[in-house]
Design a protein around this motif. Structure first.
Motif, PDB file in Angstrom:
ATOM      1  N   HIS A  34       0.862  -1.197   0.000  1.00 40.13           N
ATOM      2  CA  HIS A  34       0.000   0.000   0.000  1.00 40.13           C
ATOM      3  C   HIS A  34       0.889   1.235   0.000  1.00 40.13           C
ATOM      4  O   HIS A  34       1.728   1.410   0.882  1.00 40.13           O
ATOM      5  N   ASP A  36       0.960   5.217  -0.003  1.00 36.60           N
ATOM      6  CA  ASP A  36       0.148   6.399   0.344  1.00 36.60           C
ATOM      7  C   ASP A  36       0.748   7.670  -0.236  1.00 36.60           C
ATOM      8  O   ASP A  36       1.842   8.083   0.147  1.00 36.60           O
ATOM      9  N   HIS A  67      -2.661   4.631  -3.210  1.00 38.52           N
ATOM     10  CA  HIS A  67      -3.770   5.378  -2.609  1.00 38.52           C
ATOM     11  C   HIS A  67      -3.464   6.865  -2.772  1.00 38.52           C
ATOM     12  O   HIS A  67      -2.610   7.407  -2.068  1.00 38.52           O
ATOM     13  N   MET A  69      -4.024  10.555  -2.235  1.00 36.37           N
ATOM     14  CA  MET A  69      -4.672  11.586  -1.404  1.00 36.37           C
ATOM     15  C   MET A  69      -4.173  12.914  -1.960  1.00 36.37           C
ATOM     16  O   MET A  69      -3.348  13.606  -1.324  1.00 36.37           O
ATOM     17  N   ASP A 180      -8.818   1.007   5.588  1.00 31.49           N
ATOM     18  CA  ASP A 180      -7.502   1.636   5.811  1.00 31.49           C
ATOM     19  C   ASP A 180      -7.534   2.556   7.027  1.00 31.49           C
ATOM     20  O   ASP A 180      -8.286   3.526   7.058  1.00 31.49           O
TER      21      ASP A 180
END
Ligand code: DX5
Ligand code: ZN
Length: 229
Positions: A34, A36, A67, A69, A180
């Motif tokens: 994962h 970020d 992911h 953001m 998450d």
């Protein structure tokens, strides 16, 4: 492929040794890495860009789950696809045209997903289900690792699972449900029982001395959960 997938978040890794950390966690049994991405605009923190994704990719023996953001999302979707992302998810609030951004992810050859913040209602996915491979529910507010799991997320997982199950009954296609934030061996079974199948864990994995033991501990808890799908 495991029915339940564990996705260690490299946000909690030792960034000075990122390549080694990624290979170590993949060797320890991670199903996904994962990744970020924070831009200090959509969220109040700044992390890794596509260059770092491309740098760790050769160390990742498992798919890379990016992911985003960030706001806006479209240019970075293309950059991360080129940098080796396998799955790309973004927050609907960060795109002017959600349907178009989701289509763009698949056009780039990646799996696509939407990420819902704690206050974002699950219904937002209703008109784009055909474009989704994954839904990611935040169980903390995005921006930082090491926060506490927000308990009412469990109810939202159940609602979202029901929505995705109805879609699967009509379409025959299963959409993954990832959660998450604040997941550890003590709460992972509850998260799975509520209907999640993919679990991001940052501090619970990288904060442990032995990654294989940390991931194995989570898998033992998951093995006790009756599988719905
Ligand atoms: C938070 C990130 C999470 C975070 C999870 O904005 O999206 O992936 O790294 O870390 P833990 O497991 O420590 O809550
Ligand atoms: Zn994340």
């Amino acid at each position: 492929m495991n029915f339940y997938r564990i996705a260690p978040s490299i946000l909690a890794a030792d960034c000075a040794r990122l390549g080694e950390e990624v290979s170590a966690v993949a060797a320890a049994g991670a199903d996904l890495i994962h990744f970020d991405v924070m831009d200090n605009h959509y969220v109040p923190n700044l992390t890794f860009g596509p260059m770092v994704c491309a740098a760790i990719k050769p160390y990742a023996a498992v798919p890379v789950d990016v992911h985003l953001m960030v706001e806006p999302v479209d240019d970075l979707i293309v950059s991360f696809a080129k940098a080796g992302a396998d799955i790309i998810t973004f927050h609907p609030e960060a795109s002017r045209h959600i349907d178009r951004s989701l289509a763009l992810i698949r056009d780039q050859g990646c799996q696509a997903g939407l990420v819902l913040n704690p206050a974002t209602p699950p219904e937002i996915i209703g008109h784009v289900l055909d474009r989704l491979d994954m839904v990611l529910l935040m169980s903390v507010n995005p921006g930082f690792g090491g926060q506490r799991f927000i308990p009412h997320t469990l109810e939202k997982i159940r609602q979202t699972r029901a929505l995705l199950d109805r879609y699967q009954a009509q379409s025959g296609r299963r959409i993954a449900l990832e959660v998450d934030g604040g997941i550890n061996a003590d709460n992972i079974a509850d998260v799975a029982a509520a209907g999640a199948d993919t679990f991001v864990a940052g501090s619970a994995v990288f904060g442990a001395d032995d990654y294989a033991q940390a991931i194995g501990g989570m898998r033992r808890r998951l093995a006790e959960v009756p599988q719905a799908g």
